[in-house]
Design an enzyme around this catalytic site. Structure first.
Site, PDB file in Angstrom:
ATOM      1  N   CYS A 166      94.582  21.340 -37.916  1.00 49.25           N
ATOM      2  CA  CYS A 166      93.636  21.043 -37.037  1.00 49.25           C
ATOM      3  C   CYS A 166      94.234  21.224 -35.724  1.00 49.25           C
ATOM      4  CB  CYS A 166      93.019  19.573 -36.889  1.00 49.25           C
ATOM      5  SG  CYS A 166      92.059  18.916 -35.643  1.00 49.25           S
ATOM      6  N   CYS A 172      93.386  18.500 -32.779  1.00 42.44           N
ATOM      7  CA  CYS A 172      93.849  17.199 -32.639  1.00 42.44           C
ATOM      8  C   CYS A 172      94.660  17.085 -34.179  1.00 42.44           C
ATOM      9  CB  CYS A 172      92.724  16.181 -32.725  1.00 42.44           C
ATOM     10  SG  CYS A 172      91.273  16.430 -33.613  1.00 42.44           S
ATOM     11  N   SER A 173      94.262  16.297 -35.017  1.00 43.14           N
ATOM     12  CA  SER A 173      94.927  15.958 -36.344  1.00 43.14           C
ATOM     13  C   SER A 173      93.914  15.486 -37.419  1.00 43.14           C
ATOM     14  CB  SER A 173      95.821  14.582 -36.020  1.00 43.14           C
ATOM     15  OG  SER A 173      94.869  13.585 -35.427  1.00 43.14           O
ATOM     16  N   CYS A 174      92.883  16.279 -37.358  1.00 40.69           N
ATOM     17  CA  CYS A 174      91.920  16.238 -38.603  1.00 40.69           C
ATOM     18  C   CYS A 174      92.386  16.470 -39.873  1.00 40.69           C
ATOM     19  CB  CYS A 174      90.770  16.763 -38.403  1.00 40.69           C
ATOM     20  SG  CYS A 174      89.857  16.499 -36.830  1.00 40.69           S
TER      21      CYS A 174
END
Lengths: 217, 206
Positions: B107, B110-112
């Protein structure tokens, strides 16, 4: 926004440092910070797009220096202050905490398991016509909003191919700013390494993009 | 170096610790969070949800061709058959590694990450080096993980910019004919389901 969070394709951040047998949390405060996300989300204090946008607005040098859960804490504080759920004086400890006049739902112990197992899909059960079909060539628009978007810089202006239509989802660009779901199709789009990076290798990036980010190529 | 251990080892609290404490205390005092629920959330994600869930999905797909077909056609429903579902896995997709394609997920914004099948993401997955480089230079990143991908094989990087979450179905290791799902699951690593690793070979199994 063209923020520091939009990292795809940047150079200079160094090697990927993977920790062997990494624990989920390295410090007690990280556990505390993590648990506030589901609790505040269920409390209706923010949606995930507002949550992300508050992180994206961090000062860039601080964003890169701060650890992951510090981003979360920054986001919680920012949103709760902006929405008037807490005051700066309460947070500093210079004013007595007061109960808010509008009661918010509270995530209680009995709700934890069902919430964790169910989640909250951003899929919208709403019939919306699809403008594109699998196989279409599209170009990602050259959009540069100062507001929230999920269109990363590295695909803007690039030509790709629609690989799948995922169906209809809420639009983060509006959800992050109190402008509603504005449901639209999300597509899986492939871009070649040649198109993105000028490199003739076999590789591709597949990315999920909302229809309003796309135009016919 | 020799120094006397007669001092107190308690470090002074860091600024971030104080910040978290201040916010949590305030939310408690305002009645906006329930401490028992917070403890249950921590316990759930620290002890009950993790890559063993994803490994069960992969092992079943290796052992059961009909399940694999369902998994590739409707991953959310197929994963839910194993009782795995929920936050950050509401809409799942599974992408299959083959002789011609190696898949890897990221991602960049962000940090999905698919929490129900993999648990919470490791720090490197959320960090600037991985997020910046895997899309532009996947082969060198994979090499840092010990993976060399043949030049004629396509590396397919999945940037989960929307609310779909991705799980890589690694290739089944050779020499595992007749293995049970439980045995197969032992070969499935977290990194093999992110795409920064391969499943273990039978020689590496415990």
């Amino acid at each position: 926004m063209n923020g520091i969070h939009d990292l795809g394709g940047m150079h200079g951040h160094g090697p990927v440092l993977a920790e062997v047998d990494e624990p989920y949390f390295h410090h007690q405060w990280e556990r505390r910070a993590f648990s506030l996300f589901p609790a505040l989300f269920v409390g209706g204090h923010f949606n995930v797009d507002e949550f992300r946008h508050a992180m994206e607005r961090m000062e860039p040098a601080h964003y890169l220096q701060a650890s992951y859960y510090e981003h979360w804490i920054h986001s919680f504080e920012t949103m709760l202050l902006e929405k008037g759920v807490i005051s700066a004086a309460e947070l500093r400890g210079t004013a007595e905490p007061t109960r808010n006049s509008v009661a918010a739902p509270v995530l209680t112990l009995d709700m934890v398991a069902p919430v964790v197992q169910t989640g909250a899909s951003a899929r919208v059960d709403h019939a919306v016509d699809a403008r594109f079909a699998v196989g279409d060539q599209i170009r990602a628009k050259n959009l540069n909003p100062t507001t929230h978007t999920r269109l990363p810089r590295y695909v803007r202006g690039k030509v790709g191919r629609i690989e799948a239509d995922h169906g209809v989802f809420a639009t983060p660009d509006t959800m992050a700013h109190g402008q509603g779901e504005q449901p639209q199709h999300v597509y899986s789009i492939s871009f070649t390494a040649l198109e993105l990076w000028g490199e003739a290798r076999a590789d591709k990036v597949y990315i999920d993009l909302w229809e309003s980010y796309l135009e016919e190529a | 170096m020799n120094h006397e251990h007669d001092h107190d080892h308690t470090e002074p609290p860091e600024e971030i610790e104080l910040r978290v404490k201040a916010l949590e205390s305030l939310l408690l005092e305002k009645g906006l969070v329930d401490p028992a629920a917070l403890e249950a959330l921590i316990d759930t994600y620290e002890h009950k949800i993790g890559p063993r869930n994803g490994a069960r999905v992969v092992a079943k797909a290796w052992a059961d061709p009909l399940y694999k077909r369902r998994l590739l056609e409707n991953a959310t429903a197929a994963i839910a058959e194993l009782g795995v579902s929920g936050v950050q896995g509401e809409d799942m997709l599974v992408v299959e590694n083959t002789a011609d394609i190696h898949n890897v997920t990221v991602c960049t914004l962000c940090s999905c990450y698919p929490w129900p099948t993999l648990g919470l993401p490791p720090i490197w997955y959320k960090s600037a080096p991985y997020r910046s480089r895997i899309v532009i230079d996947p082969r060198s990143v994979l090499a840092e993980f010990g993976l060399t991908i043949a030049a004629d094989k396509e590396v397919r990087v999945w940037d989960s910019s929307a609310e779909l979450r991705y799980l890589v179905l690694p290739e089944r290791p050779a020499g595992t004919d007749g293995w049970s799902e439980e045995q197969l699951a032992e070969l499935v690593t977290r990194d093999s389901m992110i795409g920064t690793g391969l499943a273990k070979s039978p020689d590496d199994a415990p």
